[in-house]
Design a protein around this motif. Structure first.
Motif, PDB file in Angstrom:
ATOM      1  N   ALA A 170       0.746  -1.258  -0.090  1.00 45.27           N
ATOM      2  CA  ALA A 170       0.080   0.143  -0.023  1.00 45.27           C
ATOM      3  C   ALA A 170       0.877   1.111  -0.097  1.00 45.27           C
ATOM      4  N   ASP A 171       1.658   1.200   0.846  1.00 48.79           N
ATOM      5  CA  ASP A 171       2.810   2.334   0.774  1.00 48.79           C
ATOM      6  C   ASP A 171       3.338   2.712  -0.586  1.00 48.79           C
ATOM      7  N   ALA A 172       3.801   1.502  -1.158  1.00 50.18           N
ATOM      8  CA  ALA A 172       4.338   1.630  -2.500  1.00 50.18           C
ATOM      9  C   ALA A 172       3.519   2.159  -3.518  1.00 50.18           C
ATOM     10  N   ALA A 173       2.291   1.638  -3.476  1.00 50.97           N
ATOM     11  CA  ALA A 173       1.413   2.227  -4.372  1.00 50.97           C
ATOM     12  C   ALA A 173       1.143   3.483  -4.279  1.00 50.97           C
ATOM     13  N   ARG A 174       1.158   4.047  -2.912  1.00 49.81           N
ATOM     14  CA  ARG A 174       0.740   5.641  -2.634  1.00 49.81           C
ATOM     15  C   ARG A 174       2.180   6.363  -3.213  1.00 49.81           C
ATOM     16  N   TYR A 175       3.101   5.774  -3.037  1.00 47.68           N
ATOM     17  CA  TYR A 175       4.605   6.458  -3.449  1.00 47.68           C
ATOM     18  C   TYR A 175       4.593   6.659  -4.937  1.00 47.68           C
ATOM     19  N   ARG A 176       4.084   5.718  -5.552  1.00 49.55           N
ATOM     20  CA  ARG A 176       3.899   5.638  -7.040  1.00 49.55           C
ATOM     21  C   ARG A 176       3.227   6.532  -7.678  1.00 49.55           C
ATOM     22  N   ALA A 177       1.928   6.719  -6.891  1.00 50.44           N
ATOM     23  CA  ALA A 177       0.913   7.565  -7.320  1.00 50.44           C
ATOM     24  C   ALA A 177       1.461   8.978  -7.246  1.00 50.44           C
ATOM     25  N   ALA A 178       2.074   9.198  -5.996  1.00 49.33           N
ATOM     26  CA  ALA A 178       2.395  10.724  -5.549  1.00 49.33           C
ATOM     27  C   ALA A 178       3.581  11.088  -6.494  1.00 49.33           C
ATOM     28  N   GLU A 179       4.450  10.218  -6.928  1.00 51.35           N
ATOM     29  CA  GLU A 179       5.445  10.458  -7.922  1.00 51.35           C
ATOM     30  C   GLU A 179       5.065  10.630  -9.500  1.00 51.35           C
ATOM     31  N   ALA A 180       4.227   9.775  -9.615  1.00 55.27           N
ATOM     32  CA  ALA A 180       3.605  10.323 -11.077  1.00 55.27           C
ATOM     33  C   ALA A 180       2.561  11.304 -11.005  1.00 55.27           C
ATOM     34  N   ALA A 181       2.254  11.761  -9.969  1.00 52.17           N
ATOM     35  CA  ALA A 181       1.263  12.985  -9.819  1.00 52.17           C
ATOM     36  C   ALA A 181       2.237  14.362 -10.074  1.00 52.17           C
ATOM     37  N   ALA A 182       3.305  14.088  -9.462  1.00 49.42           N
ATOM     38  CA  ALA A 182       4.437  15.170  -9.368  1.00 49.42           C
ATOM     39  C   ALA A 182       4.933  15.359 -10.812  1.00 49.42           C
ATOM     40  N   ARG A 183       5.344  14.260 -11.463  1.00 48.60           N
ATOM     41  CA  ARG A 183       5.649  14.484 -12.874  1.00 48.60           C
ATOM     42  C   ARG A 183       4.574  15.155 -13.674  1.00 48.60           C
ATOM     43  N   LEU A 184       3.144  14.631 -13.472  1.00 47.79           N
ATOM     44  CA  LEU A 184       2.182  15.315 -14.316  1.00 47.79           C
ATOM     45  C   LEU A 184       2.066  16.807 -14.071  1.00 47.79           C
ATOM     46  N   ASP A 185       2.311  17.283 -12.843  1.00 51.67           N
ATOM     47  CA  ASP A 185       2.157  18.738 -12.400  1.00 51.67           C
ATOM     48  C   ASP A 185       3.405  19.243 -13.209  1.00 51.67           C
ATOM     49  N   ALA A 186       4.610  18.865 -13.315  1.00 49.77           N
ATOM     50  CA  ALA A 186       5.435  19.318 -13.823  1.00 49.77           C
ATOM     51  C   ALA A 186       5.306  19.569 -15.400  1.00 49.77           C
ATOM     52  N   LEU A 187       4.662  18.510 -15.992  1.00 50.37           N
ATOM     53  CA  LEU A 187       4.363  18.692 -17.515  1.00 50.37           C
ATOM     54  C   LEU A 187       3.450  19.768 -17.677  1.00 50.37           C
ATOM     55  N   ARG A 188       2.160  19.841 -16.771  1.00 49.60           N
ATOM     56  CA  ARG A 188       1.213  20.931 -16.833  1.00 49.60           C
ATOM     57  C   ARG A 188       1.877  22.222 -16.771  1.00 49.60           C
ATOM     58  N   ARG A 189       2.857  22.383 -15.955  1.00 51.18           N
ATOM     59  CA  ARG A 189       3.390  23.879 -15.809  1.00 51.18           C
ATOM     60  C   ARG A 189       3.978  24.180 -17.078  1.00 51.18           C
ATOM     61  N   GLU A 190       4.843  22.993 -17.535  1.00 52.95           N
ATOM     62  CA  GLU A 190       5.764  23.353 -18.920  1.00 52.95           C
ATOM     63  C   GLU A 190       4.507  23.576 -20.162  1.00 52.95           C
ATOM     64  N   HIS A 191       3.576  22.971 -19.983  1.00 54.81           N
ATOM     65  CA  HIS A 191       2.385  23.128 -21.105  1.00 54.81           C
ATOM     66  C   HIS A 191       1.803  24.499 -21.126  1.00 54.81           C
ATOM     67  N   GLN A 192       1.469  24.953 -19.655  1.00 54.30           N
ATOM     68  CA  GLN A 192       1.101  26.358 -19.568  1.00 54.30           C
ATOM     69  C   GLN A 192       2.004  27.336 -20.025  1.00 54.30           C
TER      70      GLN A 192
END
Length: 318
Positions: free
Chosen positions: A87-109
């Motif tokens: 469960a911890d690993a799943a949360r970590y993966r989700a958080a890390e992917a969400a951080a990458r998504l946020d970075a992509l969205r800032r770059e897109h903006q």
């Protein structure tokens, strides 16, 4: 050549450079949109996995048949620890992917904002071409057409040279980030060896996991640098073919290297070795990118030099 033609030459060079930036920024916006959609789907999947893993933990923690059977086998604590780790690993993966998504969205903006600033580039370029056509129609100087053509080429090459420099800057940042990941992994590997083969005990185990945390954070930063490099390479013809290969699986989702059901020190050590291999592969790719960028920059500078030499020859011949 008269002052009117001189002015048109200068305007055409600038307009061609700005139009080039408009074209590559349009491509960048589209490319980032596709990558955002892909990563958003990945984030949704990982969040669903989190929910499933949390249910598994809750099932073992509550009064249920699963808990009774696990207790009777004398394995409840092991199973519960495993489910909590997953469960911890799943949360970590989700958080890390969400951080990458946020970075992509800032770059897109940022790219969309720049594209808005460049919205008038096509019309401005068309207007200069109209002025060029009118001038050439009325001018009797046979050099005018070639000089204006050289001005347009100069503008486009100047824009490309700027894009090459930006891509090389991104590549240099990625190299430095990957080097930092390698240092962190080497440190983790040293503590893992001591813990595994020499009975390091609780202190060595704690130091090993601390180094793994450091390596994971460094790898997350390196992944963001690689994503930025991929975006910059999309603007440079001939070099962008390397970009898809920069997303090496073991690095882009770094946590997967050691979060999948690892409960032995030997397994951790083996996956640290795998991580080092992924990092070295990325470093080789980035090194190849920088070589190609240097070659492209040299070719562009040579092209600009040839244009300037021809221009000077034309102007001195009349």
């Amino acid at each position: 050549m008269d002052h009117v033609a001189d002015d048109i030459e200068q305007r055409l060079s600038v307009a061609a450079e700005v139009l080039r930036e408009h074209e590559v920024t349009t491509h960048r916006v589209a490319d980032l949109r596709v990558r955002i959609d892909q990563l958003a789907g990945r984030v949704a999947q990982l969040r669903e996995r989190c929910v499933d893993e949390e249910k598994d933990v809750a099932r073992l923690e509550s009064l249920s048949l699963t808990r009774v059977l696990a207790s009777l086998r004398g394995a409840r604590d092991d199973l519960l620890a495993r489910e909590r780790a997953e469960a911890d690993a799943a949360r970590y993966r989700a958080a890390e992917a969400a951080a990458r998504l946020d970075a992509l969205r800032r770059e897109h903006q940022a790219a969309c904002a720049r594209l808005g600033q460049l919205a008038g580039a096509p019309d401005a370029y068309a207007a200069v071409l109209d002025a060029k056509e009118r001038h050439l129609t009325g001018a009797g100087d046979p050099r005018a057409g070639r000089l204006l053509a050289l001005a347009e080429q100069r503008g486009r090459l100047t824009g490309e040279l700027r894009e090459v420099a930006e891509a090389d800057q991104a590549a240099r940042a990625a190299q430095e980030a990957l080097q930092q990941v390698r240092r962190k992994l080497d440190s983790a590997s040293g503590w893992s060896t001591y813990d595994t083969f020499f009975g390091g005990g609780m202190v060595a185990s704690a130091m090993k996991h601390s180094r793994l945390d450091d390596a994971a954070q460094a790898a997350a930063h390196a992944e963001r640098c690689l994503a930025a490099l991929r975006t910059e390479l999309a603007d440079v013809p001939g070099v962008d073919v390397i970009a898809p290969r920069l997303a090496v699986g073991g690095l882009t989702r770094f946590v997967d290297i050691w979060c999948d059901n690892i409960f032995t020190d030997l397994a951790v050590r083996e996956r640290i070795t795998q991580a080092v291999q992924h990092v070295e592969q990325c470093r080789r790719l980035v090194g190849d990118v920088r070589v190609r960028l240097a070659q492209r920059a040299a070719r562009d500078r040579a092209g600009l030099g040839a244009i300037e030499n021809e221009r000077k020859h034309l102007l001195a011949s009349g």
